[in-house]
Structure formats: C-alpha cells, structure tokens
Design an enzyme around this catalytic site. Structure first.
Site, mmCIF file in Angstrom:
data_model
loop_
_atom_site.group_PDB
_atom_site.id
_atom_site.type_symbol
_atom_site.label_atom_id
_atom_site.label_comp_id
_atom_site.label_asym_id
_atom_site.label_seq_id
_atom_site.Cartn_x
_atom_site.Cartn_y
_atom_site.Cartn_z
ATOM 1 N N ALA A 1 3.800 40.931 15.760
ATOM 2 C CA ALA A 1 4.293 42.219 15.264
ATOM 3 C C ALA A 1 5.735 42.016 14.801
ATOM 4 C CB ALA A 1 4.223 43.255 16.380
ATOM 5 N N GLY B 1 1.077 39.404 18.192
ATOM 6 C CA GLY B 1 0.130 40.216 17.425
ATOM 7 C C GLY B 1 -0.711 39.373 16.471
ATOM 8 N N GLU C 1 -3.472 38.155 18.523
ATOM 9 C CA GLU C 1 -4.322 39.330 18.800
ATOM 10 C C GLU C 1 -5.152 39.706 17.569
ATOM 11 O OE1 GLU C 1 -0.797 41.420 20.180
ATOM 12 O OE2 GLU C 1 -1.790 41.794 22.083
ATOM 13 N N GLU D 1 5.242 37.277 23.883
ATOM 14 C CA GLU D 1 5.956 38.553 24.041
ATOM 15 C C GLU D 1 6.884 38.566 25.253
ATOM 16 O OE1 GLU D 1 2.718 38.234 23.349
ATOM 17 O OE2 GLU D 1 2.093 39.698 21.843
HETATM 18 N N1 CAA Z 1 9.048 39.589 13.552
HETATM 19 C C1 CAA Z 1 9.976 39.659 12.582
HETATM 20 N N2 CAA Z 1 10.429 38.565 11.922
HETATM 21 C C2 CAA Z 1 9.928 37.365 12.268
HETATM 22 C C3 CAA Z 1 8.948 37.229 13.270
HETATM 23 C C4 CAA Z 1 8.491 38.411 13.922
HETATM 24 N N3 CAA Z 1 7.537 38.392 14.846
HETATM 25 N N4 CAA Z 1 8.656 35.915 13.407
HETATM 26 C C5 CAA Z 1 9.409 35.259 12.502
HETATM 27 N N5 CAA Z 1 10.168 36.137 11.816
HETATM 28 C C6 CAA Z 1 11.152 35.844 10.760
HETATM 29 C C7 CAA Z 1 12.436 35.278 11.328
HETATM 30 O O1 CAA Z 1 13.283 36.310 11.792
HETATM 31 C C8 CAA Z 1 12.976 34.542 10.136
HETATM 32 O O2 CAA Z 1 13.565 35.485 9.257
HETATM 33 P P1 CAA Z 1 15.040 35.220 8.620
HETATM 34 O O3 CAA Z 1 14.808 34.022 7.726
HETATM 35 O O4 CAA Z 1 15.308 36.476 7.871
HETATM 36 O O5 CAA Z 1 15.936 34.936 9.753
HETATM 37 C C9 CAA Z 1 11.725 33.991 9.448
HETATM 38 O O6 CAA Z 1 10.638 34.804 9.922
HETATM 39 C C10 CAA Z 1 11.433 32.556 9.791
HETATM 40 O O7 CAA Z 1 11.387 32.460 11.217
HETATM 41 P P2 CAA Z 1 12.190 31.347 12.050
HETATM 42 O O8 CAA Z 1 13.463 30.988 11.358
HETATM 43 O O9 CAA Z 1 12.295 31.818 13.454
HETATM 44 O O10 CAA Z 1 11.173 30.124 11.911
HETATM 45 P P3 CAA Z 1 10.992 28.892 12.910
HETATM 46 O O11 CAA Z 1 10.091 27.952 12.185
HETATM 47 O O12 CAA Z 1 12.298 28.404 13.397
HETATM 48 O O13 CAA Z 1 10.213 29.494 14.190
HETATM 49 C C11 CAA Z 1 8.539 30.815 15.300
HETATM 50 C C12 CAA Z 1 8.902 29.954 14.070
HETATM 51 C C13 CAA Z 1 8.446 29.924 16.540
HETATM 52 C C14 CAA Z 1 7.158 31.425 15.012
HETATM 53 C C15 CAA Z 1 9.605 31.925 15.527
HETATM 54 O O14 CAA Z 1 9.815 32.601 14.284
HETATM 55 C C16 CAA Z 1 9.226 32.956 16.534
HETATM 56 O O15 CAA Z 1 9.316 32.684 17.721
HETATM 57 N N6 CAA Z 1 8.824 34.174 16.093
HETATM 58 C C17 CAA Z 1 8.556 35.291 16.965
HETATM 59 C C18 CAA Z 1 7.244 35.120 17.706
HETATM 60 C C19 CAA Z 1 7.033 36.308 18.638
HETATM 61 O O16 CAA Z 1 7.779 36.537 19.558
HETATM 62 N N7 CAA Z 1 5.935 37.070 18.399
HETATM 63 C C20 CAA Z 1 5.592 38.224 19.194
HETATM 64 C C21 CAA Z 1 6.078 39.478 18.534
HETATM 65 S S1 CAA Z 1 5.859 40.932 19.525
HETATM 66 C C22 CAA Z 1 4.213 41.315 19.350
HETATM 67 O O17 CAA Z 1 3.485 40.699 18.620
HETATM 68 C C23 CAA Z 1 3.754 42.495 20.160
HETATM 69 C C24 CAA Z 1 2.304 42.762 20.140
HETATM 70 O O18 CAA Z 1 1.589 42.330 20.995
HETATM 71 C C25 CAA Z 1 1.699 43.617 19.128
#
Ligand code: CAA
Length: 258
Positions: A66, A109, A112, A132
């Site tokens: 998400a 998400g 999911e 998460e």
């Molecule tokens: N939401 C918003 N933006 C996101 C995102 C997310 N879930 N995941 C990645 N992005 C964005 C980053 O902010 C970044 O944007 P900017 O270039 O503007 O800074 C871009 O995508 C590239 O991401 P990274 O620079 O972080 O890329 P990376 O290769 O270094 O890392 C990753 C990849 C390990 C997937 C890392 O991006 C990450 O950990 N993302 C978040 C994963 C996460 O926590 N997901 C759970 C979300 S909550 C949820 O999903 C709730 C639910 O159950 C419904």
C-alpha cells in the site's frame, strides 16, 4: 497531475492481462491505482469474451505494498469511511480465475494482492513478504489470514513478526507460489497456463473457482454443500452435455460456454 494510466489492460483472445503501471514508486498501491485496478478487474469480469485474467506488475516488481506516503497522515475513521482497504475485496469477488505473474517484490499489500489471485507464478528473482511490522502496523488486506492459510501458522507468524522477505523458491516450497520460472519466460508461462484454463468450459471453471475459494473461507460442512450445489448446477449447461457426450463418443469436446 499526470494523466498517465496507473493500470493498463491488454486483451488477447480470451485473456486480459492487467499491468500495474507505477514503476517509479515500485507500483505502490495508492487509492487511485487501486480504483483503476478494481475497475479493470470488474470490466474484465463483465466481458463475456474474457475467460482468464493475468495480473502483473511488469518484469521488475509486482507491488511494494500500500502507498505509505498516501497513508501516513490518515486516521482510523478516514480509513474506514474511505473504504480504503475494504474496496480491495472487490478483486476477490471476480468470478473468473486470476493468475498473478510476480516479477519482483510482492510486499505488504502487494503480497496480499497476489494472494487475492487464484494462482501465483513468480520469476526467480521475486521476493515475498509482509513487512508492515517495520513501519509500525500489521497487514491490513488479508495478510494475517491468507498467508496463514497458505503457508501455515508458524511460518506466517515468523514472516509477519519479523517483516523479513522470502525468495520465490522458498515461497514455492511453502506452497504460496505455484511455479517459479526464469524472468524472461514469466509472462509466457502465465499466458500458457491462462490459455489452458481458457480452453476449459467457462461455467465449470467459474463454479470450480467458487468452490475451491470456499475451502479456505468457510467450514468443511458448508464448503461441501457449496461444492455439491455447484456440481449440480453445471448439469444445466450445454458444456456438461457436450463434455460427457464427447467422452463417450471418444472425440474432443467443443465447449461453447453455454
Ligand atoms: N509506498 C510508497 N512509496 C513506495 C513504497 C510504498 N509501499 N515502496 C517503495 N516506494 C517508493 C520509494 O519511496 C521510492 O520513491 P522515491 O524515489 O520518491 O524516494 C521508490 O518507490 C523506490 O523505492 P526505494 O528507493 O525504497 O527502492 P529500493 O530498491 O531501495 O527498496 C523496497 C525496495 C525494499 C521494496 C523498499 O522500497 C521498501 O521497503 N518499500 C516499502 C515496503 C513496505 O513496507 N510495504 C508495506 C506497505 S504497508 C501495507 O501494504 C499495508 C497493507 O497491508 C495494506
């Protein structure tokens, strides 16, 4: 604001391929993207010429979860009133099979969403997880329930409490992923499988999906009743007559979807 589509649909034969198209944000599932995705899935579900859907995020990522940036300032009431996550259930309501083709991260998400599909194919470099916990929340779109049913309570507990990822190969070993393929053949494999399912009688495919889904969502007693009901209902279709007649006449059946 960009008018670039966040979700692309391509139809070929009986198969609709739906691609998440927000690569710069790793296909983070913003409310806008989810609205487009739900509309695309519902359109394919309503189109009689389509029998199977493929859902992918492209070759590098499925979805990184998400959209954290869209959620950070939210409140419980805003989340509830906006139906932000509740809406996602509409994907799960699709009566036609959905194959997830996971080319990279399927996190939070994103994992999911893959689990809302019916079959999961992954490329060798795909990774799955429910991270998460690392941002102070828990899975909210089915992760604690579907992952537990898919891989068992102990493995799911460890993944959800640590937030760590597993590889496509581990996910396959655990039963979350059907097949792992080289990145370059992922979409070809998804298509081959979709075509095979699309060649089967569509009403039987729908009834089978419905019954199998119930296995994870209800009691055995209720599931068996639903299976029986769906089995009986298929005797109202031409494809049942044709399938059984063709077997007896030792020829290939010609299914019409009637
Ligand atoms: N939401 C918003 N933006 C996101 C995102 C997310 N879930 N995941 C990645 N992005 C964005 C980053 O902010 C970044 O944007 P900017 O270039 O503007 O800074 C871009 O995508 C590239 O991401 P990274 O620079 O972080 O890329 P990376 O290769 O270094 O890392 C990753 C990849 C390990 C997937 C890392 O991006 C990450 O950990 N993302 C978040 C994963 C996460 O926590 N997901 C759970 C979300 S909550 C949820 O999903 C709730 C639910 O159950 C419904």
């Amino acid at each position: 604001m960009s008018d670039e589509r966040l979700v692309l649909t391509e139809v070929s034969g009986h198969i609709a391929t739906i691609t998440l198209n927000r690569p710069k944000a790793l296909n983070a599932l913003s409310p806008e993207l989810m609205d487009e995705l739900i509309a695309a899935v519902e359109a394919a579900d309503a189109d009689d010429s389509i029998r199977v859907l493929i859902l992918t995020g492209g070759p590098k990522v499925f979805a990184a979860g998400a959209d954290i940036k869209a959620m950070i300032e939210s409140s419980p009431m805003k989340m509830h009133a906006g139906g932000i996550i509740a809406k996602w259930d509409r994907i799960r309501s699709c009566a036609k099979p959905i194959i997830a083709a996971v080319g990279g991260y399927a996190l939070g998400g994103g994992c999911e969403l893959a689990m809302m599909c019916d079959i999961i194919l992954a490329s060798e470099s795909a990774q799955f997880g429910q991270p998460e916990i690392n941002i102070g929340v828990i899975p909210g779109a089915g992760g604690t329930q579907r992952l537990t049913r898919a891989i068992g309570p102990y493995r799911a507990m460890e993944l959800i409490l640590t937030g760590e990822m597993i590889s496509a190969q581990e996910a396959a070993r655990y039963g979350l992923v059907n097949h792992v393929c080289p990145a370059e053949s992922l979409m070809g494999e998804a298509r081959r499988l979709a075509e095979k399912i699309a060649s089967r009688p569509p009403m039987a495919v729908r009834m089978a999906k419905d019954a199998v889904r119930y296995a994870a969502e209800t009691t055995l007693r209720e599931g068996l009743e639903i299976e029986k009901r769906n089995f009986y209902m298929l005797f109202d279709t031409q494809d049942q007559k044709e399938g059984m007649r063709a077997f007896i006449e030792k020829r290939k059946p010609e299914f019409t979807g009637e």
